[in-house]
Design an enzyme around this catalytic site. Structure first.
Site, PDB file in Angstrom:
ATOM      1  N   SER A  14     -25.233 -25.305  -8.403  1.00  0.00           N
ATOM      2  CA  SER A  14     -23.953 -25.986  -8.617  1.00  0.00           C
ATOM      3  C   SER A  14     -23.296 -25.416  -9.871  1.00  0.00           C
ATOM      4  O   SER A  14     -23.867 -24.556 -10.538  1.00  0.00           O
ATOM      5  CB  SER A  14     -24.180 -27.493  -8.737  1.00  0.00           C
ATOM      6  N   SER A  15     -22.122 -25.903 -10.175  1.00  0.00           N
ATOM      7  CA  SER A  15     -21.390 -25.480 -11.389  1.00  0.00           C
ATOM      8  C   SER A  15     -20.946 -24.027 -11.379  1.00  0.00           C
ATOM      9  O   SER A  15     -20.845 -23.399 -12.424  1.00  0.00           O
ATOM     10  CB  SER A  15     -22.208 -25.726 -12.664  1.00  0.00           C
ATOM     11  N   LYS A  18     -16.471 -24.049  -8.123  1.00  0.00           N
ATOM     12  CA  LYS A  18     -15.857 -24.105  -6.786  1.00  0.00           C
ATOM     13  C   LYS A  18     -14.475 -24.746  -6.859  1.00  0.00           C
ATOM     14  O   LYS A  18     -13.547 -24.332  -6.164  1.00  0.00           O
ATOM     15  CB  LYS A  18     -16.756 -24.918  -5.866  1.00  0.00           C
ATOM     16  N   GLU A 149     -27.244 -34.239   1.669  1.00  0.00           N
ATOM     17  CA  GLU A 149     -26.018 -35.045   1.644  1.00  0.00           C
ATOM     18  C   GLU A 149     -24.805 -34.350   2.231  1.00  0.00           C
ATOM     19  O   GLU A 149     -23.933 -34.994   2.794  1.00  0.00           O
ATOM     20  CB  GLU A 149     -25.650 -35.440   0.200  1.00  0.00           C
ATOM     21  N   LYS A 187     -28.598  -8.979  -8.579  1.00  0.00           N
ATOM     22  CA  LYS A 187     -29.501  -9.335  -7.481  1.00  0.00           C
ATOM     23  C   LYS A 187     -28.754 -10.056  -6.351  1.00  0.00           C
ATOM     24  O   LYS A 187     -28.042 -11.037  -6.594  1.00  0.00           O
ATOM     25  CB  LYS A 187     -30.627 -10.231  -8.022  1.00  0.00           C
ATOM     26  N   CYS A 380      -4.761 -44.231 -24.801  1.00  0.00           N
ATOM     27  CA  CYS A 380      -5.359 -45.406 -24.166  1.00  0.00           C
ATOM     28  C   CYS A 380      -6.256 -46.144 -25.163  1.00  0.00           C
ATOM     29  O   CYS A 380      -5.739 -46.788 -26.065  1.00  0.00           O
ATOM     30  CB  CYS A 380      -6.077 -45.015 -22.876  1.00  0.00           C
ATOM     31  N   GLY A 382      -7.629 -44.923 -27.564  1.00  0.00           N
ATOM     32  CA  GLY A 382      -7.223 -44.362 -28.852  1.00  0.00           C
ATOM     33  C   GLY A 382      -6.008 -45.083 -29.419  1.00  0.00           C
ATOM     34  O   GLY A 382      -5.904 -45.317 -30.629  1.00  0.00           O
ATOM     35  N   MET A 383      -5.080 -45.483 -28.541  1.00  0.00           N
ATOM     36  CA  MET A 383      -3.940 -46.274 -29.000  1.00  0.00           C
ATOM     37  C   MET A 383      -4.412 -47.664 -29.424  1.00  0.00           C
ATOM     38  O   MET A 383      -3.987 -48.201 -30.448  1.00  0.00           O
ATOM     39  CB  MET A 383      -2.900 -46.406 -27.889  1.00  0.00           C
ATOM     40  N   HIS A 516      -2.231 -42.206 -19.893  1.00  0.00           N
ATOM     41  CA  HIS A 516      -2.981 -40.949 -20.056  1.00  0.00           C
ATOM     42  C   HIS A 516      -2.075 -39.747 -19.758  1.00  0.00           C
ATOM     43  O   HIS A 516      -2.057 -39.261 -18.621  1.00  0.00           O
ATOM     44  CB  HIS A 516      -4.165 -40.916 -19.092  1.00  0.00           C
ATOM     45  N   GLU A 518      -2.473 -36.745 -20.419  1.00  0.00           N
ATOM     46  CA  GLU A 518      -3.214 -35.503 -20.121  1.00  0.00           C
ATOM     47  C   GLU A 518      -3.277 -35.203 -18.624  1.00  0.00           C
ATOM     48  O   GLU A 518      -3.434 -34.051 -18.222  1.00  0.00           O
ATOM     49  CB  GLU A 518      -4.627 -35.539 -20.727  1.00  0.00           C
TER      50      GLU A 518
HETATM   51  N1  GLN Z   1     -11.401 -49.714 -22.457  1.00  0.00           N
HETATM   52  C1  GLN Z   1     -10.001 -49.827 -22.581  1.00  0.00           C
HETATM   53  C2  GLN Z   1      -9.381 -50.690 -21.494  1.00  0.00           C
HETATM   54  O1  GLN Z   1      -9.976 -50.938 -20.472  1.00  0.00           O
HETATM   55  C3  GLN Z   1      -9.350 -48.460 -22.586  1.00  0.00           C
HETATM   56  C4  GLN Z   1      -9.513 -47.709 -21.306  1.00  0.00           C
HETATM   57  C5  GLN Z   1      -9.166 -46.247 -21.423  1.00  0.00           C
HETATM   58  O2  GLN Z   1      -9.129 -45.696 -22.518  1.00  0.00           O
HETATM   59  N2  GLN Z   1      -8.954 -45.587 -20.320  1.00  0.00           N
HETATM   60  O3  GLN Z   1      -8.268 -51.130 -21.635  1.00  0.00           O
END
Ligand code: GLN
Length: 560
Positions: A14-15, A18, A149, A187, A380, A382-383, A516, A518
């Protein structure tokens, strides 16, 4: 039916990448003017990938339509224009769940329900559901050939060739061709065995993608072709590359897209890979560099912050900057001095997460960034850490916390909303005893940005849509008090009056968002918040001797 199908399986270990290979094939096909969609089958039994541990499984990727999916869907969205959603990722658990529900409803009229044909038919229906609107459907089967599986998935894709015809299906097998130092040789035996295992279950691959550390010589390709019963020019070197964004171009240079359009009998023009060439040049030769500390819990598993990692790289691309990421363990942060662990960081980011462990370390990192005026980005959790830190150390609410971590806190500045309205405008209820699965605010929600904010400057539009995955929220009971102390609320969910973005004045760049971002960043179209965070972090180097010393030097990267 309009669509043609490419099936991608993996062998040996794996890894091997893919997911990236599938995404890159998608990118190559789009560069020829074709439209694509992608589908990932995961052989594990979990019904809800959202409840899987990121330590074991890597990031949970969230789509606009609120699906919690495998992280490969993140690659698919970053490399192609295909929009991923619930229809693009299925686990064995979900397939069985669907079949068992049908059986319970009596849809099989009392017949014996079996793997073949019922499970395989269900799998095939998921593939066919994606057809019609696109030229090509690319299907990645997770796991490695030989696993128990993955057998029903392989059987289903085997049947699809007879169902759909040879000209409409192509099988690609990704294998490993290791270089053995002591023999001084590449190989081919593992590849031969892997293809043998695939042929035993009835699949003859058309193309072999050989993951390797050096180019396969014509002799090695001939040998593989002979033993695996494929054409010589269908043996493709998938050599390790410096940046993951080189893969589409590297595949093209090996003739992969030519081979595919020949096999599938598709007429297209020549591919336009100029945007990918430009991107690779930018990634490999940046003019500047910045060090970003990511203070989180999952710092030891490479894949837990996949989209975040890529979004930061994209932020760098937008600023002609190499981003050196230093993942800092938040549990260490609890015990050690912040200025030791965060030394040399031009920007500090606290990502999303769940659970109490290391939370005080994250809050400490926020305090360090706020007090030392280092660009800060909180996502999230982090905020939420930023709100708690501000409440405790600026607004004087010494016991401020999230009720996720202290149910009895006297100042729950972050709390569990027991009743809320979801994306479909349906009222949802939950409490601390609710199931872990299916009780989050998930998927894309609108957010309105306020005038003269860091957020509005970044996005340059008032209404944005971003993806969520959390249970807890900013508690509006504390809004007035915290804003009076200097916290700026700069983004709101219009329907529910929920706080989505917070900022601080008198700071070069300090932003926390409940969503999020990102998940929506692309290498060709970097997310504005990541772009501006990196820009601010570059600004933080001016006149800062530690920053200057960092320039051009690669800070040890704990994660790849
Ligand atoms: N644990 C926090 C919440 O449920 C933040 C979740 C997250 O960072 N995705 O609100």
């Amino acid at each position: 039916m309009r669509s043609k199908f490419i099936f991608i399986t993996g062998g040996v270990v794996s890894s091997l990448g893919k997911g990236l290979a599938s995404a890159s094939i998608g990118a190559l096909m789009e560069s020829r003017g074709l439209t694509v969609s992608l589908l990932k089958f995961d052989p594990y039994i979990n019904v809800d990938p959202g409840t899987m541990n990121p330590f074991q499984h890597g990031e949970v990727f969230v789509t606009d339509d609120a699906a919690e999916t495998d992280l490969d869907l993140g690659h698919y969205e970053r490399y192609t224009h295909a929009e991923m959603g619930k229809k693009n990722n299925f686990t064995t658990g979900q397939i069985y769940d669907a079949v068992i529900s049908k059986e319970r409803r009596g849809e099989y009229l009392g017949g014996t329900v079996q793997v073949i044909p019922h499970i395989t038919d269900e799998i095939k229906s998921k593939v066919l559901d994606l057809a019609d609107n696109v030229d090509l459907v690319i299907v990645e089967v997770g796991g490695t050939v030989g696993d128990i599986e993955s057998l029903p998935f392989l059987e289903a894709i085997r049947q699809l060739r007879s169902d759909l015809g040879r000209e409409n299906t192509a099988y690609i097998h990704l294998t490993l061709v290791p270089y053995i130092e002591t023999a001084g040789e590449l190989k081919t035996k593992p590849t031969q065995h892997s293809v043998k295992a695939l042929r035993e279950i009835g699949i003859q691959p058309d193309i072999l993608l050989c993951r390797t550390s050096r180019f396969l010589t014509p002799q090695v390709k001939e040998k593989i072709a002979l033993f695996c019963n494929v054409d010589k020019d269908a043996v493709i070197t998938a050599k390790d590359v410096e940046s993951i964004y080189e893969v589409p171009v590297a595949f093209h240079q090996e003739g992969l897209d030519n081979r595919l359009v020949e096999l599938l009998n598709i007429w297209t023009g020549r591919p336009n890979l100029r945007p990918w060439d430009r991107l690779v040049r930018k990634v490999k030769n940046p003019k500047r560099s910045a060090s970003i500390a990511v203070v989180g819990k999952y710092v030891h598993l490479k894949d837990s912050y996949k989209s975040l990692h890529e979004a930061l790289i994209h932020g760098g691309i937008a600023n002609d900057c190499r981003v050196n990421l230093n993942y800092v363990d938040c549990e260490r942060m609890e015990k050690e001095k912040a200025d030791g662990l965060l030394k040399g960081a031009h920007g500090i980011l606290v990502p999303g997460g769940f659970g109490q462990r290391g939370m005080e370390g994250k809050i400490k990192a926020v305090q360090y960034a706020r007090e030392n005026k280092i660009p800060f980005f909180g996502i999230c959790l982090g905020m939420q850490a930023a709100v708690i830190e501000f409440a405790r150390n600026v607004a004087g609410l010494k016991r401020a916390n999230s009720s996720e971590f202290d149910v009895n806190t006297t100042a729950p500045v972050i709390y569990l909303m027991e009743q809320w309205v979801d994306r479909e405008k349906v009222v949802q209820k939950r409490d601390i005893h609710s199931d872990k699965g299916g009780t989050m605010r998930l998927g894309a929600y609108p957010c309105k940005l306020v005038e003269r904010s860091v957020a509005l400057r970044a996005y340059n539009r008032k209404m944005i849509w971003e993806r969520h995955r959390h249970r807890y929220e900013f508690n509006n009971e504390y809004k007035e008090m915290l804003t009076k102390s200097g916290l700026k609320v700069s983004g709101l969910y219009p329907d529910g009056d929920l706080v989505e973005v917070i900022e601080l004045g008198d700071h070069p760049w300090f932003l926390g968002c409940q969503f999020h971002p990102e998940f929506k960043s692309h290498p060709m179209d970097p997310h504005p918040l990541f772009r501006d965070f990196i820009k601010a972090s570059l600004g933080n180097q001016r006149g800062d001797s530690s920053g200057k010393r960092q320039r051009g030097r690669t800070v040890s990267r704990k994660k790849g």
